[in-house]
Scaffold this active site. Structure first.
Site, short mmCIF file in Angstrom:
data_model
loop_
_atom_site.label_atom_id
_atom_site.label_comp_id
_atom_site.label_asym_id
_atom_site.label_seq_id
_atom_site.Cartn_x
_atom_site.Cartn_y
_atom_site.Cartn_z
CE LYS A 12 33.30 9.25 24.16
NZ LYS A 12 33.63 10.02 22.95
CG ASP A 137 32.03 5.36 22.76
OD1 ASP A 137 33.26 4.86 22.57
OD2 ASP A 137 31.64 6.29 22.56
#
Ligand code: ATP
Length: 290
Positions: A12, A137
């Site tokens: 990401k 995350d």
């Protein structure tokens, strides 16, 4: 039932990253737009009689029980009272300690892969809770796509996948510790805060100029202080035609957005001459890998 499964684990980037304050539990209150990219680790999970074994293709990642993929496997097998063992083979393509959530996405892929491989009766909520126990995350990596993440990063508001971004990512040849960067963060040292609401409005309107105008990362105030090269890389990428270049997560990776693929390719070729870990990537589309 199959004896093994292959799961993609995409990295990401943070298109915006703001810190709204410190929470009583010691974590920071985040407001960040996260976006999956097609820089992908490939995780193979094989059933075995007992125990957990991790093998990675990278010298920078330890294969023992501290590996986040190992911890994810241990957690899901224990929580689901599953007595089987697994061998996890990680083909590591995402640079390590780069601000690209490499460990978190491997952990998310292992949770999803083991659930599927053993047909475990665990819903997405249960997986989300396990993910959060492994790292802030991981919930986003489980969900994927593009999202506004708040709280510790686990409160996820989905954003439409209506943009396919052309990006160049440059990872300087060192790692930074996410924990150390957050610890050193001081709001008074931030030069520019993102306007997250304006960013999201631009995102909904597919307005690339607005999107790039409002992209900022407050953690640059920490990591750029330590490594001046990050700022130089951002400037270089803008000179090479990027609409915007910002640091991802706690760094040190820099991501640059280009409006045209050919200008991204040109910048990639030039940056690659001096920075070995330069990648040309785009938004991750679920159907494009494997
Ligand atoms: P984030 O953006 O989520 O803060 P990061 O991209 O900056 O993370 P990682 O690549 O996840 O950083 O690596 C951070 C640390 O985690 C490294 O020291 C690494 O050794 C360790 N680690 C444990 N398991 C893994 C894994 N499967 N892949 C990569 N790193 C791992």
């Amino acid at each position: 039932m199959p004896d093994s499964i292959i799961i993609p684990a995409p990295a990401k980037v943070n298109l915006t990253l703001d810190i709204k304050g410190k929470r009583p539990d010691g974590y920071h209150e985040l407001e960040t737009v996260m976006h999956q990219i097609n820089l992908v680790d490939i995780i193979t999970i094989e059933k075995q009689e007992a125990g957990i074994e991790v093998v990675t293709s990278s010298d920078l990642v330890i294969d023992d029980e501290t590996n986040l993929a190992y911890r994810a496997a241990a957690l899901i097998l224990e929580k689901s009272h599953c007595r089987a063992g697994v061998k996890i083979i990680i083909q590591k393509n995402i640079p390590v300690g780069a601000g690209l959530a490499g460990g978190s996405t491997d952990a998310a892929a292992v949770l999803k892969g083991i659930r599927q491989l053993f047909d475990l009766r665990l819903d997405d909520r249960a997986l989300h809770e396990m993910g959060l126990a492994l790292g802030s995350d991981v919930p986003f990596c489980l969900r994927g796509g593009t999202a506004l993440a708040t709280g510790r990063g686990e409160v996820l508001g989905r954003l439409p996948d209506n943009l396919h971004l052309n990006m160049v990512i440059v990872k300087p040849p060192y790692q930074v510790s996410t924990a150390e960067v957050y610890k050193a963060f001081r709001p008074e040292q931030v030069k520019r805060f993102p306007d997250t609401d304006a960013f999201i409005e631009s995102w909904y309107n597919c307005d690339m100029i607005g999107i790039c105008d409002y992209m900022e990362n407050v953690l640059e105030s920490v990591t750029e202080e330590q490594y001046a090269e990050i700022k130089t890389l951002k400037n270089q990428l803008v000179q090479l035609g990027a609409l915007k270049a910002v640091m991802s997560g706690s760094g040190p990776s820099v991501l640059a957005i280009f409006d045209q693929l050919d200008s991204a390719v040109r910048a990639f070729e030039i940056m690659k001459k001096t920075c070995q870990e330069t990648y040309i990537v785009s938004s991750y589309l679920k159907e494009e890998v494997l």
